[in-house]
Design an enzyme around this catalytic site. Structure first.
Site, PDB file in Angstrom:
ATOM      1  N   ASP A  14       0.817  -1.208   0.000  1.00  0.00           N
ATOM      2  CA  ASP A  14       0.000   0.000   0.000  1.00  0.00           C
ATOM      3  C   ASP A  14       0.854   1.263   0.000  1.00  0.00           C
ATOM      4  O   ASP A  14       2.075   1.202   0.178  1.00  0.00           O
ATOM      5  CB  ASP A  14      -0.962  -0.010   1.206  1.00  0.00           C
ATOM      6  CG  ASP A  14      -0.262  -0.335   2.532  1.00  0.00           C
ATOM      7  OD1 ASP A  14       0.986  -0.363   2.556  1.00  0.00           O
ATOM      8  OD2 ASP A  14      -0.956  -0.542   3.535  1.00  0.00           O
ATOM      9  N   ASN A  39      -7.354  -2.097  14.386  1.00  0.00           N
ATOM     10  CA  ASN A  39      -8.733  -2.463  14.051  1.00  0.00           C
ATOM     11  C   ASN A  39      -8.796  -3.733  13.189  1.00  0.00           C
ATOM     12  O   ASN A  39      -9.823  -4.040  12.605  1.00  0.00           O
ATOM     13  CB  ASN A  39      -9.453  -1.296  13.360  1.00  0.00           C
ATOM     14  CG  ASN A  39      -8.784  -0.902  12.044  1.00  0.00           C
ATOM     15  OD1 ASN A  39      -7.896  -1.590  11.558  1.00  0.00           O
ATOM     16  ND2 ASN A  39      -9.212   0.211  11.465  1.00  0.00           N
ATOM     17  N   HIS A  89      -7.039  -4.377  10.451  1.00  0.00           N
ATOM     18  CA  HIS A  89      -6.832  -4.256   9.002  1.00  0.00           C
ATOM     19  C   HIS A  89      -5.505  -4.851   8.570  1.00  0.00           C
ATOM     20  O   HIS A  89      -4.555  -4.946   9.342  1.00  0.00           O
ATOM     21  CB  HIS A  89      -6.998  -2.804   8.517  1.00  0.00           C
ATOM     22  CG  HIS A  89      -5.874  -1.870   8.856  1.00  0.00           C
ATOM     23  ND1 HIS A  89      -6.075  -0.561   9.227  1.00  0.00           N
ATOM     24  CD2 HIS A  89      -4.535  -2.029   8.850  1.00  0.00           C
ATOM     25  CE1 HIS A  89      -4.915   0.023   9.423  1.00  0.00           C
ATOM     26  NE2 HIS A  89      -3.963  -0.845   9.215  1.00  0.00           N
ATOM     27  N   GLU A 148      -9.474  -1.377   5.403  1.00  0.00           N
ATOM     28  CA  GLU A 148     -10.160  -0.970   6.622  1.00  0.00           C
ATOM     29  C   GLU A 148     -11.396  -1.849   6.855  1.00  0.00           C
ATOM     30  O   GLU A 148     -11.881  -2.498   5.929  1.00  0.00           O
ATOM     31  CB  GLU A 148     -10.572   0.494   6.495  1.00  0.00           C
ATOM     32  CG  GLU A 148      -9.403   1.449   6.312  1.00  0.00           C
ATOM     33  CD  GLU A 148      -8.603   1.672   7.593  1.00  0.00           C
ATOM     34  OE1 GLU A 148      -8.554   0.765   8.453  1.00  0.00           O
ATOM     35  OE2 GLU A 148      -8.011   2.756   7.735  1.00  0.00           O
TER      36      GLU A 148
HETATM   37  C1  GLP Z   1      -0.560   0.672   8.531  1.00  0.00           C
HETATM   38  C2  GLP Z   1      -0.156  -0.206   7.349  1.00  0.00           C
HETATM   39  C3  GLP Z   1      -0.316  -1.674   7.678  1.00  0.00           C
HETATM   40  C4  GLP Z   1       0.345  -1.977   9.000  1.00  0.00           C
HETATM   41  C5  GLP Z   1      -0.323  -1.180  10.099  1.00  0.00           C
HETATM   42  C6  GLP Z   1       0.240  -1.445  11.486  1.00  0.00           C
HETATM   43  O1  GLP Z   1      -1.918   0.879   8.580  1.00  0.00           O
HETATM   44  N1  GLP Z   1      -0.922   0.086   6.187  1.00  0.00           N
HETATM   45  O2  GLP Z   1       0.278  -2.434   6.631  1.00  0.00           O
HETATM   46  O3  GLP Z   1       0.262  -3.352   9.275  1.00  0.00           O
HETATM   47  O4  GLP Z   1      -0.146   0.182   9.787  1.00  0.00           O
HETATM   48  O5  GLP Z   1       1.414  -0.721  11.671  1.00  0.00           O
HETATM   49  P1  GLP Z   1       2.444  -0.962  12.836  1.00  0.00           P
HETATM   50  O6  GLP Z   1       3.233  -2.160  12.444  1.00  0.00           O
HETATM   51  O7  GLP Z   1       3.278   0.270  12.845  1.00  0.00           O
HETATM   52  O8  GLP Z   1       1.659  -1.157  14.078  1.00  0.00           O
END
Ligand code: GLP
Length: 264
Positions: free
Chosen positions: A67, A137, A139, A144
């Site tokens: 993404d 959440n 995702h 989302e």
């Molecule tokens: C973002 C990314 C996800 C990731 C999530 C959690 O939303 N798009 O791919 O898994 O954050 O991030 P973190 O690993 O910093 O908790």
């Protein structure tokens, strides 16, 4: 679904690196699916260290990132382009023209662009190993809650929770993008193997819903229950709300004895 519970973040990163490195060595022309976020940083550090010692070679590999925020220049410090180059791609020998990250600078013709990203994944032979983190959440990527479980790469509006989680990375609230381009859940489910990493108590509820909850578009990661080859690598804190921790440990022990290749 394998649930591997490790002591802490460092062990999660090491275990993930062991699996990724082993897979790249077994298949040098691998197509990797890569993720951003703080969670895979330790994995990338371990892989860079293996590359620097000469025990890992990415020269024939291809990568596709999950993404990217919409509206950020590639050079923006919070763009996923910047993140990937800074933390991983600039430190290994994966050819730049084979490292794909959705382009968040496009303006218009989003569906066409996203269909092209899907086609590029297909033309490369599909993703062999997809790395995932998980949002609070539930995702995956930026899928989302209520994202279709059959969704493909597309433009997605970010939820309030995700915006709140990430706002502090931006100098002002208005700078925080409201949309992203993300692989869909269907895209992720097409990858041949998935490794989901999670660390910390803040992820415990999402991890429990993903593994033990019903399959629902309200928790995108629960769709992974339908994937035949998923490994969750999580630390004790992220495993906190799982009700069947002992069983998962038993499964890993039995897997070591009977089908150890599943842990490679
Ligand atoms: C973002 C990314 C996800 C990731 C999530 C959690 O939303 N798009 O791919 O898994 O954050 O991030 P973190 O690993 O910093 O908790």
């Amino acid at each position: 679904m394998l649930v591997v519970i490790k002591k802490d973040y460092q062990e999660v990163s090491r275990e993930a690196a062991r699996i990724v490195a082993g897979t790249v060595r077994a298949k040098p022309d691998i197509v990797l699916g890569l993720a951003t976020g703080s969670t895979p940083l330790g994995l990338y550090k371990e892989l860079v260290a293996l590359y620097q010692t000469g025990s890992l070679d990415f020269s024939r590999a291809t990568s596709f990132n999950l993404d990217e925020y919409l509206g950020l220049a590639h050079s923006h410090p919070q763009s996923f382009h910047h993140f990937m180059h800074h933390n991983f791609l600039s430190q290994i020998n994966l050819p730049a023209d084979r490292a794909h990250i959705p382009d968040g600078t496009i303006t218009g013709k989003y569906d066409e662009y996203c269909a092209g990203y899907e086609q590029a994944i297909k033309s490369a032979g599909g993703i062999e190993l997809q790395i995932l983190g998980i949002g609070r959440n539930g995702h995956i990527g930026f899928n989302e809650p209520t994202s279709s479980l059959a969704s493909r790469t597309r433009l997605k509006a970010l939820s309030r929770e995700t915006a709140e989680d990430n706002r502090h990375f931006f100098s002002s609230a208005s700078e925080m993008p409201q949309c992203a381009i993300t692989m869909g859940i269907g895209t992720i489910l097409d990858s041949r193997r998935v490794l989901l990493l999670a660390s910390g108590r803040s992820k415990a509820a999402a991890v429990a819903k993903a593994i033990e909850g019903p399959i629902t578009s309200s928790v995108s990661a629960s769709a992974l229950q339908m994937h035949p080859d998923v490994t969750f690598i999580i630390d004790e804190e992220a495993a906190y709300s799982l009700t069947q921790r002992d069983y998962y440990r038993h499964v890993v022990e039995m897997t070591k004895i009977f089908t150890p290749e599943r842990l490679d």
